[in-house]
Scaffold this motif. Sequence first.
Motif, mmCIF file in Angstrom:
data_model
loop_
_atom_site.group_PDB
_atom_site.id
_atom_site.type_symbol
_atom_site.label_atom_id
_atom_site.label_comp_id
_atom_site.label_asym_id
_atom_site.label_seq_id
_atom_site.Cartn_x
_atom_site.Cartn_y
_atom_site.Cartn_z
ATOM 1 N N ALA A 18 4.701 -23.410 -24.285
ATOM 2 C CA ALA A 18 4.601 -24.298 -23.127
ATOM 3 C C ALA A 18 3.178 -24.223 -22.586
ATOM 4 O O ALA A 18 2.613 -23.137 -22.434
ATOM 5 N N THR A 19 2.592 -25.405 -22.314
ATOM 6 C CA THR A 19 1.216 -25.437 -21.820
ATOM 7 C C THR A 19 1.106 -26.112 -20.460
ATOM 8 O O THR A 19 0.081 -26.003 -19.803
ATOM 9 N N ASP A 20 2.179 -26.833 -20.045
ATOM 10 C CA ASP A 20 2.149 -27.515 -18.751
ATOM 11 C C ASP A 20 3.584 -27.774 -18.314
ATOM 12 O O ASP A 20 4.508 -27.759 -19.139
ATOM 13 N N LEU A 21 3.762 -28.044 -17.030
ATOM 14 C CA LEU A 21 5.083 -28.335 -16.483
ATOM 15 C C LEU A 21 4.940 -29.368 -15.383
ATOM 16 O O LEU A 21 4.136 -29.202 -14.461
ATOM 17 N N LYS A 22 5.709 -30.457 -15.498
ATOM 18 C CA LYS A 22 5.785 -31.480 -14.453
ATOM 19 C C LYS A 22 7.252 -31.744 -14.198
ATOM 20 O O LYS A 22 7.947 -32.256 -15.081
ATOM 21 N N GLY A 23 7.720 -31.371 -13.035
ATOM 22 C CA GLY A 23 9.143 -31.484 -12.737
ATOM 23 C C GLY A 23 9.904 -30.530 -13.644
ATOM 24 O O GLY A 23 9.634 -29.334 -13.663
ATOM 25 N N ASP A 24 10.856 -31.077 -14.400
ATOM 26 C CA ASP A 24 11.615 -30.259 -15.357
ATOM 27 C C ASP A 24 11.079 -30.391 -16.781
ATOM 28 O O ASP A 24 11.660 -29.851 -17.712
ATOM 29 N N GLU A 25 9.997 -31.135 -16.944
ATOM 30 C CA GLU A 25 9.502 -31.427 -18.287
ATOM 31 C C GLU A 25 8.258 -30.584 -18.612
ATOM 32 O O GLU A 25 7.255 -30.646 -17.912
ATOM 33 N N PHE A 26 8.382 -29.825 -19.684
ATOM 34 C CA PHE A 26 7.269 -29.015 -20.168
ATOM 35 C C PHE A 26 6.466 -29.811 -21.184
ATOM 36 O O PHE A 26 7.003 -30.666 -21.894
ATOM 37 N N THR A 27 5.194 -29.488 -21.299
ATOM 38 C CA THR A 27 4.381 -29.946 -22.422
ATOM 39 C C THR A 27 4.356 -28.785 -23.403
ATOM 40 O O THR A 27 4.004 -27.658 -23.035
#
Length: 123
Positions: free
Chosen positions: A13-22
Amino acid sequence: MAEVIKRVGPPKATDLKGDEFTWTIQLSAAPSREWSRLFSEPVESTVLCHPRRLGMMHQALVFKSDEGHLPTWVQYIDKWIGGANKSMEAQEEAEKQRKAKALAEEEDKQRRIREVNEKIKSL
Protein backbone atom coordinates in the motif's frame (compact mmCIF):
# COMPACT_ATOMS: atom_id res chain seq x y z
CA MET A 1 13.80 -15.81 -25.56
CA ALA A 2 12.12 -13.00 -23.66
CA GLU A 3 12.46 -12.96 -19.92
CA VAL A 4 9.56 -14.50 -18.03
CA ILE A 5 7.98 -11.82 -15.87
CA LYS A 6 6.91 -12.67 -12.34
CA ARG A 7 5.33 -10.88 -9.44
CA VAL A 8 7.99 -10.07 -6.87
CA GLY A 9 6.52 -10.22 -3.37
CA PRO A 10 3.18 -9.07 -2.02
CA PRO A 11 1.38 -5.83 -2.91
CA LYS A 12 2.43 -2.76 -0.95
CA ALA A 13 0.00 0.00 0.00
CA THR A 14 1.38 3.41 -0.98
CA ASP A 15 -1.62 5.72 -0.45
CA LEU A 16 -5.10 5.79 1.08
CA LYS A 17 -8.14 7.87 0.11
CA GLY A 18 -11.27 7.01 2.04
CA ASP A 19 -11.43 3.21 2.05
CA GLU A 20 -9.43 2.85 -1.16
CA PHE A 21 -5.72 2.07 -1.06
CA THR A 22 -3.26 2.58 -3.89
CA TRP A 23 -1.34 -0.69 -4.26
CA THR A 24 1.97 -1.35 -5.98
CA ILE A 25 3.11 -4.78 -7.13
CA GLN A 26 6.74 -5.11 -8.18
CA LEU A 27 7.61 -7.18 -11.25
CA SER A 28 10.79 -9.16 -11.86
CA ALA A 29 11.57 -7.17 -15.03
CA ALA A 30 10.31 -4.23 -17.02
CA PRO A 31 7.73 -5.61 -19.47
CA SER A 32 8.17 -5.16 -23.20
CA ARG A 33 5.53 -3.30 -25.18
CA GLU A 34 4.26 -6.59 -26.62
CA TRP A 35 4.07 -8.26 -23.20
CA SER A 36 2.16 -5.24 -21.85
CA ARG A 37 -0.29 -5.49 -24.75
CA LEU A 38 -0.87 -9.19 -24.10
CA PHE A 39 -1.25 -8.55 -20.38
CA SER A 40 -3.90 -5.90 -21.04
CA GLU A 41 -6.01 -8.29 -23.17
CA PRO A 42 -6.71 -11.11 -20.70
CA VAL A 43 -8.96 -14.10 -21.31
CA GLU A 44 -10.50 -13.63 -17.87
CA SER A 45 -11.39 -10.44 -16.01
CA THR A 46 -14.24 -8.83 -14.12
CA VAL A 47 -15.69 -5.34 -14.09
CA LEU A 48 -13.86 -4.74 -10.81
CA CYS A 49 -10.59 -6.48 -11.73
CA HIS A 50 -9.44 -5.55 -15.21
CA PRO A 51 -6.01 -4.53 -16.50
CA ARG A 52 -7.46 -1.23 -17.74
CA ARG A 53 -7.96 -0.30 -14.09
CA LEU A 54 -4.26 -0.49 -13.30
CA GLY A 55 -1.17 1.31 -14.45
CA MET A 56 2.17 -0.11 -15.49
CA MET A 57 5.13 1.89 -14.30
CA HIS A 58 8.49 0.54 -15.51
CA GLN A 59 8.76 -2.55 -13.29
CA ALA A 60 5.57 -2.25 -11.23
CA LEU A 61 1.79 -2.49 -11.46
CA VAL A 62 -0.24 0.19 -9.65
CA PHE A 63 -3.96 0.03 -8.90
CA LYS A 64 -6.59 1.22 -6.44
CA SER A 65 -8.69 -1.15 -4.37
CA ASP A 66 -10.15 -1.52 -0.91
CA GLU A 67 -8.43 -4.05 1.30
CA GLY A 68 -11.24 -6.60 0.97
CA HIS A 69 -10.86 -6.92 -2.81
CA LEU A 70 -7.06 -7.18 -2.75
CA PRO A 71 -6.88 -11.03 -2.74
CA THR A 72 -9.11 -11.12 -5.84
CA TRP A 73 -6.94 -8.53 -7.57
CA VAL A 74 -3.77 -10.50 -6.80
CA GLN A 75 -5.38 -13.72 -8.09
CA TYR A 76 -6.32 -12.04 -11.40
CA ILE A 77 -2.97 -10.27 -11.74
CA ASP A 78 -1.17 -13.59 -11.34
CA LYS A 79 -3.43 -15.12 -14.05
CA TRP A 80 -2.80 -12.17 -16.38
CA ILE A 81 0.97 -12.36 -15.85
CA GLY A 82 0.91 -16.10 -16.58
CA GLY A 83 -1.25 -15.57 -19.66
CA ALA A 84 1.02 -12.85 -21.04
CA ASN A 85 4.10 -15.06 -20.45
CA LYS A 86 2.44 -18.02 -22.24
CA SER A 87 1.36 -15.83 -25.15
CA MET A 88 4.87 -14.40 -25.50
CA GLU A 89 6.30 -17.92 -25.50
CA ALA A 90 3.79 -19.01 -28.17
CA GLN A 91 4.61 -15.96 -30.34
CA GLU A 92 8.34 -16.61 -30.03
CA GLU A 93 7.86 -20.27 -30.98
CA ALA A 94 5.73 -19.32 -34.00
CA GLU A 95 8.39 -16.80 -35.11
CA LYS A 96 11.11 -19.43 -34.67
CA GLN A 97 9.12 -21.88 -36.84
CA ARG A 98 8.47 -19.17 -39.45
CA LYS A 99 12.20 -18.40 -39.66
CA ALA A 100 13.09 -22.10 -39.87
CA LYS A 101 10.59 -22.57 -42.71
CA ALA A 102 11.92 -19.51 -44.57
CA LEU A 103 15.49 -20.80 -44.17
CA ALA A 104 14.51 -24.27 -45.44
CA GLU A 105 12.74 -22.70 -48.43
CA GLU A 106 15.80 -20.58 -49.25
CA GLU A 107 18.09 -23.60 -48.94
CA ASP A 108 15.78 -25.59 -51.22
CA LYS A 109 15.74 -22.76 -53.77
CA GLN A 110 19.57 -22.55 -53.75
CA ARG A 111 19.84 -26.36 -54.10
CA ARG A 112 17.49 -26.31 -57.11
CA ILE A 113 19.49 -23.48 -58.72
CA ARG A 114 22.72 -25.46 -58.25
CA GLU A 115 21.06 -28.60 -59.67
CA VAL A 116 19.75 -26.86 -62.77
CA ASN A 117 23.09 -25.15 -63.36
CA GLU A 118 24.87 -28.50 -63.01
CA LYS A 119 22.39 -30.14 -65.40
CA ILE A 120 22.78 -27.54 -68.12
CA LYS A 121 26.50 -26.79 -67.82
CA SER A 122 27.34 -28.77 -70.96
CA LEU A 123 24.98 -26.77 -73.19
